[in-house]
Write an enzyme that holds these catalytic residues in place. Structure first.
Site, PDB file in Angstrom:
ATOM      1  CG  HIS A 192     -15.778 -21.707 -16.343  1.00 44.05           C
ATOM      2  ND1 HIS A 192     -16.664 -20.736 -15.938  1.00 44.05           N
ATOM      3  CD2 HIS A 192     -16.443 -22.456 -17.274  1.00 44.05           C
ATOM      4  CE1 HIS A 192     -17.812 -20.901 -16.591  1.00 44.05           C
ATOM      5  NE2 HIS A 192     -17.699 -21.933 -17.414  1.00 44.05           N
ATOM      6  CD  GLU A 193     -14.482 -24.226 -20.142  1.00 39.61           C
ATOM      7  OE1 GLU A 193     -15.327 -25.131 -20.290  1.00 39.61           O
ATOM      8  OE2 GLU A 193     -14.771 -23.024 -20.250  1.00 39.61           O
TER       9      GLU A 193
ATOM     10  CB  CYS B 299     -21.181 -20.488 -18.406  1.00 38.80           C
ATOM     11  SG  CYS B 299     -21.140 -22.223 -18.843  1.00 38.80           S
ATOM     12  CG  LEU B 300     -19.885 -20.562 -24.602  1.00 37.38           C
ATOM     13  CD1 LEU B 300     -19.090 -21.474 -25.535  1.00 37.38           C
ATOM     14  CD2 LEU B 300     -20.283 -19.278 -25.309  1.00 37.38           C
TER      15      LEU B 300
ATOM     16  CD  GLN C  33     -19.588 -25.487 -21.616  1.00 32.18           C
ATOM     17  OE1 GLN C  33     -18.372 -25.489 -21.744  1.00 32.18           O
ATOM     18  NE2 GLN C  33     -20.292 -24.372 -21.552  1.00 32.18           N
TER      19      GLN C  33
ATOM     20  N   GLY D 284     -13.554 -21.012 -23.729  1.00 28.05           N
ATOM     21  CA  GLY D 284     -13.386 -22.391 -23.312  1.00 28.05           C
ATOM     22  C   GLY D 284     -14.669 -23.156 -23.553  1.00 28.05           C
TER      23      GLY D 284
ATOM     24  CG  HIS E 204     -18.368 -26.902 -17.712  1.00 25.39           C
ATOM     25  ND1 HIS E 204     -19.724 -26.756 -17.533  1.00 25.39           N
ATOM     26  CD2 HIS E 204     -17.919 -25.698 -18.144  1.00 25.39           C
ATOM     27  CE1 HIS E 204     -20.074 -25.500 -17.841  1.00 25.39           C
ATOM     28  NE2 HIS E 204     -18.988 -24.836 -18.213  1.00 25.39           N
TER      29      HIS E 204
END
Ligand code: NI
Length: 164
Positions: free
Chosen positions: A129-130, A87-88, A48, A43, A133
Site C-alpha cells: 500500500h505504501e 488510508c489516512l 501523504q 503506515g 503511494h
C-alpha cells in the site's frame, strides 16, 4: 506536518529517489512515525505529508517501527488475498483490495543499510500500500471503478466547495 487528503495533487505525483540519507531524512522519518501514530495509522508515505520523496514508515503487527527508503518490491507471490484497506489520505473509507499475499522488499533503512525483507500478513499488505503511494497510486485505484468514482466525488466536491 499535516496529512494530505485525496484531491491534493502531491498524492498523484511520482516520488523522487533519496540521493543521500542525511540527518534531515532521519528527522523526516521520525516525524512521519509520530504523525502515523497520532493518526492511528500503520503506515505513512512521504507524499501523504506533502513530501514527494521515496520514503515510507510502517509499524505493523509486530509493533516494530520500520523506515523504508528507495524501496523496491523485488518479488511477489502468485497467491493473492483480499483485505479491507483504508488510508489516512482517504479518511472514513474502507474497501476490500486484492494483492499478492507475500512480497519481498528491498530498501535502505534510516542508517543507510540495505535491507531485504520477506513479508507476509499485515506487513506485506502495508508495504504494498505504501509503495503504491510513491508511484502516485492509491488503494481506490485497485477497487471497482464505480466505487472509486463515488469516493473520489466525495473528496473532490469537498475541495471545490471550499471556495464557494
Ligand atoms: Ni495510504
Amino acid at each position: 506536518m499535516n496529512v494530505r487528503i485525496l484531491g491534493d495533487p502531491v498524492l498523484r505525483e511520482i516520488s523522487q529517489p533519496i540521493l543521500e540519507i542525511t540527518d534531515e531524512i532521519r528527522e523526516l522519518a521520525k516525524r512521519m512515525l509520530v504523525v502515523m501514530k497520532e493518526t492511528d495509522g500503520v503506515g505513512l508515505a512521504g507524499p501523504q505529508v506533502g513530501i514527494s520523496k521515496r520514503i515510507f514508515v510502517v509499524c505493523a503487527d509486530d509493533g516494530i517501527d520500520r523506515v523504508f527508503i528507495n524501496p523496491q518490491i523485488i518479488e511477489t507471490s502468485v497467491e493473492t488475498c483480499g483485505y479491507e484497506e483504508g488510508c489516512l489520505s482517504i479518511p472514513g473509507y474502507y474497501e476490500q483490495v486484492e494483492r499478492p499475499k507475500y512480497v519481498t522488499i528491498q530498501a535502505l533503512n534510516e542508517k543507510g543499510r540495505r535491507v531485504t525483507m520477506e513479508t507476509q500478513g499485515l506487513l506485506a499488505r502495508v508495504v504494498q500500500h505504501e509503495n503504491d503511494h510513491l508511484e502516485g497510486t492509491m488503494f481506490i485505484d485497485r477497487i471497482d471503478s464505480k466505487k472509486k468514482e463515488k469516493i473520489e466525488a466525495k473528496f473532490l466536491n469537498k475541495t471545490s466547495s471550499k471556495g464557494a
